[in-house]
Design a protein around this motif. Structure first.
Motif, PDB file in Angstrom:
ATOM      1  N   ILE A 197      14.377  -5.260  18.819  1.00 24.73           N
ATOM      2  CA  ILE A 197      13.455  -4.382  19.565  1.00 24.73           C
ATOM      3  C   ILE A 197      12.705  -3.468  18.598  1.00 24.73           C
ATOM      4  O   ILE A 197      11.490  -3.259  18.725  1.00 24.73           O
ATOM      5  CB  ILE A 197      14.227  -3.562  20.615  1.00 24.73           C
ATOM      6  CG1 ILE A 197      14.761  -4.492  21.717  1.00 24.73           C
ATOM      7  CG2 ILE A 197      13.352  -2.468  21.203  1.00 24.73           C
ATOM      8  CD1 ILE A 197      15.670  -3.801  22.711  1.00 24.73           C
ATOM      9  N   GLN A 242      10.031  -5.426  16.715  1.00 21.60           N
ATOM     10  CA  GLN A 242       8.904  -5.877  17.513  1.00 21.60           C
ATOM     11  C   GLN A 242       8.074  -4.732  18.098  1.00 21.60           C
ATOM     12  O   GLN A 242       6.942  -4.951  18.528  1.00 21.60           O
ATOM     13  CB  GLN A 242       9.401  -6.779  18.652  1.00 21.60           C
ATOM     14  CG  GLN A 242      10.069  -8.060  18.168  1.00 21.60           C
ATOM     15  CD  GLN A 242      10.743  -8.834  19.282  1.00 21.60           C
ATOM     16  OE1 GLN A 242      10.706  -8.396  20.438  1.00 21.60           O
ATOM     17  NE2 GLN A 242      11.367  -9.967  18.945  1.00 21.60           N
ATOM     18  N   ALA A 243       8.658  -3.534  18.088  1.00 19.92           N
ATOM     19  CA  ALA A 243       7.972  -2.390  18.711  1.00 19.92           C
ATOM     20  C   ALA A 243       6.840  -1.882  17.824  1.00 19.92           C
ATOM     21  O   ALA A 243       6.882  -1.991  16.589  1.00 19.92           O
ATOM     22  CB  ALA A 243       8.963  -1.270  18.976  1.00 19.92           C
ATOM     23  N   ASP A 244       5.807  -1.306  18.467  1.00 20.98           N
ATOM     24  CA  ASP A 244       4.683  -0.744  17.725  1.00 20.98           C
ATOM     25  C   ASP A 244       5.100   0.539  16.996  1.00 20.98           C
ATOM     26  O   ASP A 244       4.622   0.818  15.894  1.00 20.98           O
ATOM     27  CB  ASP A 244       3.526  -0.446  18.685  1.00 20.98           C
ATOM     28  CG  ASP A 244       2.964  -1.722  19.291  1.00 20.98           C
ATOM     29  OD1 ASP A 244       3.091  -2.786  18.646  1.00 20.98           O
ATOM     30  OD2 ASP A 244       2.428  -1.635  20.413  1.00 20.98           O
ATOM     31  N   ASP A 245       5.925   1.331  17.633  1.00 21.27           N
ATOM     32  CA  ASP A 245       6.400   2.576  17.001  1.00 21.27           C
ATOM     33  C   ASP A 245       7.785   2.905  17.556  1.00 21.27           C
ATOM     34  O   ASP A 245       8.309   2.228  18.439  1.00 21.27           O
ATOM     35  CB  ASP A 245       5.424   3.722  17.243  1.00 21.27           C
ATOM     36  CG  ASP A 245       5.086   3.897  18.722  1.00 21.27           C
ATOM     37  OD1 ASP A 245       5.958   3.574  19.571  1.00 21.27           O
ATOM     38  OD2 ASP A 245       3.988   4.348  19.036  1.00 21.27           O
ATOM     39  N   ARG A 246       8.356   3.968  17.033  1.00 20.71           N
ATOM     40  CA  ARG A 246       9.723   4.354  17.431  1.00 20.71           C
ATOM     41  C   ARG A 246       9.766   4.798  18.894  1.00 20.71           C
ATOM     42  O   ARG A 246      10.761   4.566  19.596  1.00 20.71           O
ATOM     43  CB  ARG A 246      10.223   5.473  16.519  1.00 20.71           C
ATOM     44  CG  ARG A 246      11.715   5.751  16.650  1.00 20.71           C
ATOM     45  CD  ARG A 246      12.160   6.745  15.591  1.00 20.71           C
ATOM     46  NE  ARG A 246      12.081   6.179  14.255  1.00 20.71           N
ATOM     47  CZ  ARG A 246      13.062   5.472  13.685  1.00 20.71           C
ATOM     48  NH1 ARG A 246      14.172   5.234  14.353  1.00 20.71           N
ATOM     49  NH2 ARG A 246      12.920   5.007  12.456  1.00 20.71           N
ATOM     50  N   SER A 285       7.961   3.700  21.463  1.00 24.07           N
ATOM     51  CA  SER A 285       7.989   2.550  22.365  1.00 24.07           C
ATOM     52  C   SER A 285       9.324   1.823  22.285  1.00 24.07           C
ATOM     53  O   SER A 285       9.827   1.306  23.305  1.00 24.07           O
ATOM     54  CB  SER A 285       6.839   1.593  22.018  1.00 24.07           C
ATOM     55  OG  SER A 285       6.987   1.100  20.685  1.00 24.07           O
ATOM     56  N   ALA A 286       9.933   1.779  21.093  1.00 24.08           N
ATOM     57  CA  ALA A 286      11.259   1.173  20.964  1.00 24.08           C
ATOM     58  C   ALA A 286      12.277   1.948  21.790  1.00 24.08           C
ATOM     59  O   ALA A 286      13.148   1.365  22.455  1.00 24.08           O
ATOM     60  CB  ALA A 286      11.674   1.139  19.499  1.00 24.08           C
ATOM     61  N   THR A 309      11.877   1.098  25.473  1.00 23.95           N
ATOM     62  CA  THR A 309      12.378  -0.241  25.767  1.00 23.95           C
ATOM     63  C   THR A 309      13.919  -0.249  25.836  1.00 23.95           C
ATOM     64  O   THR A 309      14.517  -0.844  26.746  1.00 23.95           O
ATOM     65  CB  THR A 309      11.905  -1.227  24.686  1.00 23.95           C
ATOM     66  OG1 THR A 309      10.487  -1.207  24.628  1.00 23.95           O
ATOM     67  CG2 THR A 309      12.403  -2.631  24.979  1.00 23.95           C
TER      68      THR A 309
END
Length: 841
Positions: A411, A414-418, A420-421, A424
């Motif tokens: 995750i 694949q995430a754009d930034d921390r 968004s991670a 998720t």
């Protein structure tokens, strides 16, 4: 109201000036000023015993981490810190308050450890703060314990910086009366004496169970003030007054001893009342110049120093009466002063600053302090519970994270930034925002190393801790038990001996008949004979002489009279227990020096004995420690254990100790350290071994409790105290500490003797029968038992059989006495009747 005036055109104009009655303004301003002095300057808080400036100094030093485990810092740094952040007043007030808290002659228990010149008892002021250093004392750290756990309210200081706060009051884990306090407010004043920490905390522990105890019962725990300079308090009426109402007056005298040499006599002041030495000396000089001290020479020498303490020497005239001169000194100088106490504290509700001044007695004050301590424990437990629950919540999230570590790594990748991670992770695994934040703040390396087993163990520990805290908060009795435990720890850590002696039956009207002597400490050997005489002997009197490589003891005429040999010093006292249950005390240096064969001084000429009284035990005392006890045994099986501190004021006139039933009498008395065992023996050969823990301490005047259950109409003939800490010795060759071979020496009237290892005597409960200690034949009876080490020398006194006249002495080495099993009879050592045995060491 606004003033109105008329202009030149005839129109009225408001001037904006408000007119007020000056007396009203002054009254309002003075009331505000008075309230400020009462609540923010002069009076201590009943929860911590501190004034605002003291509290700010201690709290500021704690915040700056000037702890006792760290090096001292310049006092100027402390003063600057307190002025800059907490106390908007002059530097002089801050430094003087800090210096007083570091003075051992001002504070009974200093709260600051000072380095450098912090002032003296002679009235010298502390050096400037650029020259001295300081840090918190361990006691001050205990006073402020648990502040970081939200136990006390905090508010911003005058600095108005949200990061700089001060407490309304401290946790105050030390009772507010152990240190002195005085202050003058507007319409109010306070003067609080210091007290012994151990006594006060023991009283608080008792009050937790019995908050409605009487003042007399409280005085059984707290004797009265305990000044750092020592001194003597005369009478207890004033103490009882301020214990009851918060207001009282006492008389305090200096400790004065008579020092005699072949060339001169002098009165030596070794302790002074709670006033400066400079004031005491000035008052003596003033009285002498006024011709009120006719027994003194014009010579006052102050030989005081940090090692010897107070020592003011007053030379006596050749023909002067020491007792009369001492009476003059007490009457005309500050060697005797009157102190008035008015215990006024500020009171307040929990989590609120104290605003209500009140004069209180000790019972009300200590019950209030106990309630405050219980409130602190409740808040501390609540804080710990909240933190444990918060951590448990996080650990539960970490456990989920550990189980899905590989997926969480993907995750992150694949995430754009921390952020968004985090979202998720929170949605996929149903985590809270706090749980997902913790995981999202980790690095990928940390995520891959997450240990689910570690988190499960922590999870279990946290659940156990939470259950314990919940039980504690729901059970007041559990809170009280915890508080008692923590109080007892404070006594063990900071408790000390009482310094001020209280003469319970004393009176300033009572004439002084004699002055106690002052001698340098030197070892003494005192012999107590069977005829009832005492004598001081040379140190090596009973030391065995070496002959052909062997130590030989040779008795001389008079040794057959030995009943007991006492090793003591010239500064010690001898507690003498009479058969009637009365106890006497005499200074060891008053026992006259005699030759070995001399009869000695009859004890009736040294003590005020009644004709029917006989001294049955003599116990040397070097200090009246709180944790040592005099334990007395009676013929009919009773025992009483009393703290040594209760025997301080006993003298040669004697006082009642153990109350006896009809037909009973005292057999012996022993000194106990509170952690040993007792061996009690009857004439019918029953010996009981029981623990010191089974015997509760009680007051000096009491009936005692059952020590041993008597059988066959037997009576107690002897008792001994066994302390494992004193039964070790040093191997001369190896230097190792070795356990001595301790045995029970058993002697019967028929002349049999044996020793039995203490291991053959099982420990049993108090007031039980015990076990057989020897076999008795015909009408034989046990004469005594005593504990011996293998290196002891003994001197047996015996009388021949068949009417043979005279008495005989038989020297014995303990190592030569034959050992037998407990149930077996000893060996016949003399052809006659054993009378006594003395242990020579």
């Amino acid at each position: 109201m606004a003033s109105v005036s008329e202009n030149t055109t005839g129109n009225t104009v408001e001037t904006g000036i408000v007119q007020e009655d000056f007396s009203v303004i002054m009254a309002q301003a003075f009331a505000t000023y008075g309230l400020s002095v009462v609540t923010d300057r002069a009076l201590p808080d009943a929860r911590d015993g501190l004034k605002p400036v003291q509290r700010r100094i201690l709290a500021g030093m704690r915040e700056a981490r000037y702890f006792s485990s760290r090096p001292t810092v310049k006092s100027a740094e402390v003063v600057g810190l307190i002025l800059g952040n907490y106390h908007p007043h002059g530097d002089t007030s801050v430094y003087e308050a800090a210096a007083r808290m570091a003075q051992p002659f001002t504070m009974r228990y200093p709260l600051i450890e000072g380095q450098g010149n912090m002032g003296s008892e002679d009235g010298d002021a502390p050096a400037a703060y650029r020259y001295t250093e300081m840090r918190l004392s361990p006691l001050a750290e205990a006073l402020m314990a648990d502040m970081e756990r939200e136990t006390v309210p905090l508010h911003p200081t005058y600095k108005q910086d949200p990061k700089v706060v001060e407490p309304d009051y401290l946790p105050g884990r030390i009772p507010p009366i152990v240190n002195p306090s005085s202050g003058i407010a507007v319409g109010l004043s306070t003067n609080i004496p210091p007290h012994n920490l151990g006594e006060v905390i023991r009283a608080c522990i008792a009050l937790l169970d019995r908050p409605d105890m009487t003042v007399d019962e409280l005085m059984g725990f707290i004797q009265g003030p305990d000044f750092s300079q020592g001194g003597h308090i005369v009478g207890v009426d004033g103490i009882r007054d301020y214990f009851t109402t918060g207001k009282g007056r006492i008389i305090v005298r200096a400790e004065v001893r008579l020092e005699e040499t072949p060339r001169r006599r002098a009165l030596v002041v070794t302790q002074i009342p709670p006033t400066g030495r400079d004031k005491v000396k000035a008052s003596i000089i003033k009285a002498f110049n006024a011709h009120k001290l006719d027994g003194l020479m014009p010579d006052l020498r102050d030989e005081s120093d940090t090692e010897k303490g107070t020592r003011i020497v007053l030379e006596l005239r050749k023909d002067a009466d020491a007792a009369h001169t001492l009476e003059q000194l007490y009457r005309e100088t500050d060697l005797q002063i009157a102190l008035s106490f008015q215990m006024v504290f500020l009171f307040g509700s929990p989590l609120q600053a104290a605003r209500q001044p009140k004069q209180v007695g000790l019972l009300e004050l200590l019950n209030y302090w106990n309630a405050h301590q219980l409130d602190l424990l409740t808040r501390r437990a609540g804080y710990d519970l909240r933190k444990a629950r918060e951590r448990l919540h996080i650990v539960e999230g970490l456990m989920i994270g550990a189980e899905h570590a590989e997926e969480i790594v993907k995750i992150f990748q694949q995430a754009d930034d921390r952020a968004s991670a985090r979202r998720t992770i929170e949605e996929r695994y149903q985590l809270s925002e706090i749980q997902s934040d913790v995981i999202a703040s980790m690095t990928l390396a940390q995520v891959t190393k997450m240990d689910s087993g570690k988190y499960r163990r922590e999870h279990g520990d946290l659940q156990t801790r939470i259950e314990e805290l919940e039980r504690l908060l729901s059970n007041r009795r559990a809170l009280i038990t915890l508080l008692k435990k923590e109080m007892q720890q404070l006594v063990r850590q900071f408790g000390d001996e009482r310094r001020t002696i209280i003469d319970v039956e004393g009176s300033v009207e009572k004439p002084i008949t004699r002055v106690a002597s002052l001698y340098e400490r030197e070892p003494l050997t005192i012999a107590f004979t069977r005829s009832g005489a005492l004598k001081t002997l040379a140190q090596d009197t009973f030391r065995p002489k070496e002959k052909n490589g062997e130590l030989i003891y040779t008795p001389v005429r008079g040794d057959e009279q030995l009943r007991e040999v006492i090793a003591t010093t010239s500064q010690d006292y001898l507690l003498c227990m009479a058969s009637s249950g009365r106890v006497f005390q005499i200074a060891s240096h008053r026992i006259p020096l005699a030759t070995r064969s001399a009869k000695g001084e009859p004890i009736q000429s040294l003590l005020e004995l009644n004709p029917e009284e006989e001294i049955v035990a003599i116990v040397p005392i070097d200090a009246y420690d709180e944790d040592r006890y005099l334990v007395t045994f009676s013929r009919l099986g009773k025992v009483k254990k009393s703290p040594l501190s209760e025997y301080k004021t006993i003298d040669v006139d004697g006082a009642q100790d153990m109350k006896l039933a009809d037909g009973d009498s005292i057999v012996t008395a022993v000194l106990s350290h509170g952690q040993g065992e007792y061996f009690v023996t009857t004439d019918y050969a029953q010996t009981l071994r029981f623990s010191d823990e089974a015997l509760r301490a009680q007051g000096r005047v009491g009936q005692g409790v059952a020590a041993i259950s008597l059988t066959h109409g037997g009576v107690v003939v002897s008792a001994s105290y066994y302390d494992i800490n004193t039964t070790t010795s040093i191997d001369v060759e190896t230097g190792e500490v070795i356990q001595d071979m301790v045995s029970v020496l058993v002697a019967t009237e028929a002349g049999t003797l044996k020793k039995v290892p203490v291991s053959q005597y099982p420990q049993k409960g108090r007031a039980t029968v015990g076990v057989v200690t020897t076999e008795l034949v015909d009408s034989d009876r046990v004469l005594f038992t005593m504990l011996i080490n293998e290196h002891d020398y003994l001197l047996l006194t015996w009388k021949g059989a068949n009417g043979e006249k005279g008495e005989h002495s038989l020297p014995l080495k303990a190592s030569e006495v034959i050992a037998f099993p407990r149930v077996k009879r000893g060996v016949q050592v003399v052809n006659g009747r054993i009378l006594s045995a003395a242990k020579l060491g």
